[in-house]
Design a protein around this motif. Structure first.
Motif, PDB file in Angstrom:
ATOM      1  N   ASN A 122     -15.695 -33.280  -4.601  1.00  0.00           N
ATOM      2  CA  ASN A 122     -15.639 -34.711  -4.866  1.00  0.00           C
ATOM      3  C   ASN A 122     -14.312 -35.124  -5.501  1.00  0.00           C
ATOM      4  O   ASN A 122     -14.168 -36.260  -5.956  1.00  0.00           O
ATOM      5  CB  ASN A 122     -16.801 -35.120  -5.769  1.00  0.00           C
ATOM      6  CG  ASN A 122     -18.092 -35.318  -4.997  1.00  0.00           C
ATOM      7  OD1 ASN A 122     -18.379 -36.398  -4.498  1.00  0.00           O
ATOM      8  ND2 ASN A 122     -18.881 -34.252  -4.869  1.00  0.00           N
ATOM      9  N   GLY A 123     -13.363 -34.202  -5.520  1.00  0.00           N
ATOM     10  CA  GLY A 123     -12.020 -34.524  -5.986  1.00  0.00           C
ATOM     11  C   GLY A 123     -11.834 -34.484  -7.482  1.00  0.00           C
ATOM     12  O   GLY A 123     -10.830 -34.983  -8.008  1.00  0.00           O
ATOM     13  N   ILE A 124     -12.760 -33.887  -8.219  1.00  0.00           N
ATOM     14  CA  ILE A 124     -12.664 -33.836  -9.678  1.00  0.00           C
ATOM     15  C   ILE A 124     -11.850 -32.617 -10.091  1.00  0.00           C
ATOM     16  O   ILE A 124     -12.195 -31.491  -9.740  1.00  0.00           O
ATOM     17  CB  ILE A 124     -14.058 -33.804 -10.315  1.00  0.00           C
ATOM     18  CG1 ILE A 124     -14.765 -35.143 -10.046  1.00  0.00           C
ATOM     19  CG2 ILE A 124     -13.973 -33.530 -11.809  1.00  0.00           C
ATOM     20  CD1 ILE A 124     -16.223 -35.133 -10.334  1.00  0.00           C
ATOM     21  N   PRO A 125     -10.757 -32.812 -10.820  1.00  0.00           N
ATOM     22  CA  PRO A 125      -9.960 -31.657 -11.264  1.00  0.00           C
ATOM     23  C   PRO A 125     -10.665 -30.875 -12.358  1.00  0.00           C
ATOM     24  O   PRO A 125     -11.201 -31.449 -13.311  1.00  0.00           O
ATOM     25  CB  PRO A 125      -8.669 -32.299 -11.782  1.00  0.00           C
ATOM     26  CG  PRO A 125      -9.029 -33.708 -12.124  1.00  0.00           C
ATOM     27  CD  PRO A 125     -10.169 -34.102 -11.225  1.00  0.00           C
ATOM     28  N   ILE A 126     -10.686 -29.556 -12.209  1.00  0.00           N
ATOM     29  CA  ILE A 126     -11.221 -28.653 -13.229  1.00  0.00           C
ATOM     30  C   ILE A 126     -10.095 -27.699 -13.602  1.00  0.00           C
ATOM     31  O   ILE A 126      -9.617 -26.930 -12.762  1.00  0.00           O
ATOM     32  CB  ILE A 126     -12.448 -27.880 -12.719  1.00  0.00           C
ATOM     33  CG1 ILE A 126     -13.557 -28.856 -12.283  1.00  0.00           C
ATOM     34  CG2 ILE A 126     -12.976 -26.943 -13.812  1.00  0.00           C
ATOM     35  CD1 ILE A 126     -14.781 -28.171 -11.705  1.00  0.00           C
ATOM     36  N   VAL A 127      -9.661 -27.767 -14.843  1.00  0.00           N
ATOM     37  CA  VAL A 127      -8.514 -26.996 -15.296  1.00  0.00           C
ATOM     38  C   VAL A 127      -9.018 -25.859 -16.183  1.00  0.00           C
ATOM     39  O   VAL A 127      -9.539 -26.093 -17.274  1.00  0.00           O
ATOM     40  CB  VAL A 127      -7.529 -27.891 -16.083  1.00  0.00           C
ATOM     41  CG1 VAL A 127      -6.276 -27.096 -16.432  1.00  0.00           C
ATOM     42  CG2 VAL A 127      -7.182 -29.140 -15.283  1.00  0.00           C
ATOM     43  N   PHE A 128      -8.866 -24.633 -15.699  1.00  0.00           N
ATOM     44  CA  PHE A 128      -9.343 -23.460 -16.439  1.00  0.00           C
ATOM     45  C   PHE A 128      -8.262 -22.971 -17.401  1.00  0.00           C
ATOM     46  O   PHE A 128      -7.096 -23.346 -17.326  1.00  0.00           O
ATOM     47  CB  PHE A 128      -9.744 -22.358 -15.463  1.00  0.00           C
ATOM     48  CG  PHE A 128     -10.980 -22.687 -14.661  1.00  0.00           C
ATOM     49  CD1 PHE A 128     -12.237 -22.411 -15.173  1.00  0.00           C
ATOM     50  CD2 PHE A 128     -10.886 -23.290 -13.413  1.00  0.00           C
ATOM     51  CE1 PHE A 128     -13.380 -22.721 -14.450  1.00  0.00           C
ATOM     52  CE2 PHE A 128     -12.015 -23.599 -12.680  1.00  0.00           C
ATOM     53  CZ  PHE A 128     -13.266 -23.317 -13.200  1.00  0.00           C
ATOM     54  N   GLY A 129      -8.683 -22.108 -18.340  1.00  0.00           N
ATOM     55  CA  GLY A 129      -7.739 -21.531 -19.280  1.00  0.00           C
ATOM     56  C   GLY A 129      -7.231 -22.507 -20.322  1.00  0.00           C
ATOM     57  O   GLY A 129      -6.136 -22.324 -20.867  1.00  0.00           O
TER      58      GLY A 129
END
Length: 406
Positions: A122-129
């Motif tokens: 759905n285009g949602i950014p998920i930024v790990f770390g």
């Protein structure tokens, strides 16, 4: 006109679901997660009527979820002096027929990955770390700083970062989790023939121990044994192979009614303590609010942890839509109004369920033959947990069928 940006701390079970809802209502969510990648640890979740009802509001999501549907709930005594079936209920099937959703067991890793993928699609950014370490507010924004030195700014921040929430700690100070005195050891097994005839969830009660088991797909069952033991830190990582093999060959391998075969065939066996945290009187300050386990972590004995997080999501999103229908950048005063109304709805309910879950664990695990017999007698005399009264008390939420406000 740019959309109102929202930072969500935590990409566990709640964060991706919340983000999809917020995006659908005109916000611009971004998720920051402390770990470097989606987890491959954990056992399972029991998605129940209230939680499934919320998830059903996201088009296409439940079609992607692999799980094991439950039609009956059966309770057994494994005590040699009082061996046999204690109760049997077709409540899950009745509830599913009446309300559209009953109980669905899911593997936690598979379910979590499905939620992550759905949010990303759905285009949602998920930024790990990116582990939150602090935040600073202005009149119309909040700037979050992460352990790696990076920062980001948004209109408001929602802490969905679980039992060990950094958001909660920064808001209200350090509060160590409280060990309940109970430890669970669990795994995932091929479903034994004793449990294949009908999709059932089972509770088994012995002397000083309780086992819960339910299907997570057509051929596997998740199970967990609760005992009173010294504290075991919950890393959710599997025990070493020697520890796993010792448990497979231990006393629980002889339990009847399918319990023993589950233990003997267990894979990825983990051992973890069960914890609570002190109850909070408020879940927000300024432009920051908590949700899910960050606000109200619970022991697992009612199976309501994730389901209550989904109820939180429903009401927080509903109140944002109610008080800020155009999803414009809200003032701190407006956010305070939304967050206070959210707390008023949710703190009493979640506090009561956390206490009930703690009590349920204490009732289930008792020591000694005579005390175990007394527990069994109480279980035989209890009302069906899926009776109308008890069902409505726990699961007939967060909205009446067909009357969702979001």
């Amino acid at each position: 006109m740019s959309k109102t940006k929202v930072i969500i701390a935590g990409a566990g079970i709640a964060g991706p679901v919340l983000a999809v809802f917020l995006q659908a209502k005109g916000y611009d969510p971004i998720i920051y997660e402390r770990t470097d990648h989606p987890t491959n640890h954990g056992l399972s979740l029991a998605l129940q009527t209230n939680g499934l009802r919320v998830l059903s509001l996201l088009p296409g999501l439940l079609d992607k979820v692999e799980g094991g549907r439950v039609q009956q709930l059966v309770q057994y005594s494994t005590l040699e002096e009082d061996l046999g079936e204690l109760t049997r209920s077709d409540g899950p099937a009745r509830v599913a027929a009446e309300y559209g959703f009953g109980m669905l067991g899911v593997g936690r890793v598979a379910f979590h990955h499905t939620l992550i993928k759905h949010a990303q699609e759905n285009g949602i950014p998920i930024v790990f770390g990116h582990q939150l370490v602090s935040f600073e507010e202005t009149a119309d924004s909040v700037t979050v700083t992460f352990a790696n030195g990076k920062s980001d700014t948004a209109s408001f921040l929602i802490g969905c970062d679980g039992l060990h929430s950094n958001t909660r700690e920064y808001l209200f100070g350090k509060q160590e989790p409280t060990f309940t005195g109970l430890v669970q050891t669990g795994g995932i097994s091929e479903t034994p023939k004793e449990l294949l005839r009908l999709p059932i969830a089972v509770n088994m009660y012995g002397d000083g121990a309780h086992m819960v088991a339910y299907p997570i797909n057509t051929h596997q069952t998740s199970w967990a044994v609760t005992t009173q033991e010294p504290e075991a830190k919950e890393s959710w990582r599997a025990m070493d192979e020697g520890g796993q093999e010792s448990f497979r060959r231990g006393s629980f391998s002889s339990w009847p009614f399918g319990g023993g075969p589950l233990v003997e065939a267990g894979t990825n066996i983990v051992k973890y303590g069960i914890y609570d945290r002190p109850e909070l009187q408020s879940w927000h300050k300024g432009r920051v609010v908590l949700l899910g386990d960050a606000a109200h972590p619970t022991s697992p004995h009612l199976g309501q942890g994730a389901n209550q997080a989904f109820e939180d999501i429903y009401h927080l999103v509903r109140l944002l839509v109610k008080h800020n229908p155009d999803a414009a950048g809200p003032s701190t005063e407006l956010l305070g109004k939304v967050f206070r109304e959210y707390e008023t709805l949710r703190i009493g309910r979640t506090t009561a369920l956390v206490r009930q879950a703690r009590q349920q664990g204490e009732v289930r695990v008792v020591n000694g033959v005579e005390e175990s017999k007394k527990r069994n007698d109480r279980l035989r005399a209890q009302d069906d947990m899926f009776s109308e009264g008890r069902y409505h008390q726990i699961m007939a939420y967060p909205f009446a069928i067909g009357h969702s406000e979001i």
